[in-house]
Design a protein around this motif. Structure first.
Motif, PDB file in Angstrom:
ATOM      1  N   TYR A 286       2.225   8.665   4.607  1.00  0.00           N
ATOM      2  CA  TYR A 286       0.541   9.085   4.434  1.00  0.00           C
ATOM      3  C   TYR A 286      -0.507   7.932   4.005  1.00  0.00           C
ATOM      4  O   TYR A 286      -0.865   7.300   5.295  1.00  0.00           O
ATOM      5  N   SER A 287      -0.235   6.719   3.510  1.00  0.00           N
ATOM      6  CA  SER A 287      -0.057   6.064   2.998  1.00  0.00           C
ATOM      7  C   SER A 287      -0.574   5.055   4.116  1.00  0.00           C
ATOM      8  O   SER A 287      -2.020   3.682   4.296  1.00  0.00           O
TER       9      SER A 287
ATOM     10  N   GLY B   1       1.095   3.867  -2.739  1.00  0.00           N
ATOM     11  CA  GLY B   1       0.456   5.565  -2.654  1.00  0.00           C
ATOM     12  C   GLY B   1       2.321   6.245  -3.746  1.00  0.00           C
ATOM     13  O   GLY B   1       1.035   7.511  -3.932  1.00  0.00           O
TER      14      GLY B   1
ATOM     15  N   ALA C 242       3.453  10.061   0.030  1.00  0.00           N
ATOM     16  CA  ALA C 242       2.166   9.627  -0.289  1.00  0.00           C
ATOM     17  C   ALA C 242       2.672   8.153   0.252  1.00  0.00           C
ATOM     18  O   ALA C 242       1.457   7.691   0.987  1.00  0.00           O
TER      19      ALA C 242
ATOM     20  N   LEU D 271       0.696  -1.302   0.017  1.00  0.00           N
ATOM     21  CA  LEU D 271       0.003   0.087  -0.291  1.00  0.00           C
ATOM     22  C   LEU D 271       0.622   1.138   0.753  1.00  0.00           C
ATOM     23  O   LEU D 271       0.270   2.601  -0.552  1.00  0.00           O
ATOM     24  N   HIS D 272       2.132   1.505   0.645  1.00  0.00           N
ATOM     25  CA  HIS D 272       2.750   1.993   1.029  1.00  0.00           C
ATOM     26  C   HIS D 272       3.723   2.718  -0.510  1.00  0.00           C
ATOM     27  O   HIS D 272       4.010   3.454  -0.876  1.00  0.00           O
TER      28      HIS D 272
END
Length: 169
Positions: free
Chosen positions: A58-59, A8, A55, A4-5
């Motif tokens: 934040y993700s 992002g 990003a 997911l990181h």
């Protein structure tokens, strides 16, 4: 959390009209890591570069928050431990990634924010070759040199802290 990181970073790169050249797995400091190559974003304005670097962490913060909300709303003993572990891993990854001492997202955020590419190398070169002579001659420091001094001093304090924690723990 790791995928997911990286997603992002990739989606934010695409949002700003740049290409994600490739992605995959690699070893970083001996640890298996995922990556996406977002070097195409480097020639874009500062705002886009900062957004891409931010990003990823934040993700992780968003994922941790979603897991915490899910635990609070549905305190099921079957899934809560898994959600808690996912939130913890996401938070730790995001915090570690924001550490500017490692050349990860936090380093790139700082380097782009102060608009000094290769901040680490240039700071060390300044300390090795120019800091002491310039200090002894009482010459005025440029803006970049002040950034090098502050960055280098904070890295030095951080390194001492890590060494002390390692020794005593």
């Amino acid at each position: 959390p790791i995928l997911l990181h990286e997603l992002g970073h990739a989606l934010t790169t695409k949002h700003f009209g740049s290409e994600v050249i490739r992605g995959g797995m690699m070893l970083y400091l001996g640890i298996p890591s995922a990556f996406v190559d977002t070097t195409d974003i480097w020639m874009t304005p500062k705002r886009a570069r900062l957004a891409v670097a931010w990003a990823g962490p934040y993700s992780g913060f968003i994922l941790a928050g979603i897991c915490a909300i899910a635990i609070a709303l549905f305190p099921d003993p079957t899934f809560s431990p898994l959600l808690f572990q996912t939130a913890t891993i996401a938070l730790i990854l995001s915090i570690v990634n924001l550490n500017p001492a490692l050349e990860l997202d936090g380093y790139h955020l700082l380097s782009d924010a102060v608009e000094i590419p290769n901040l680490n190398e240039r700071s060390f070169a300044f300390f090795r070759h120019s800091f002491l002579p310039k200090l002894l001659k009482r010459e005025r420091f440029s803006r970049d040199e002040i950034v090098f001094v502050v960055f280098g001093a904070l890295l030095g304090v951080w390194t001492l802290y890590v060494i002390l924690v390692t020794v005593f723990v």
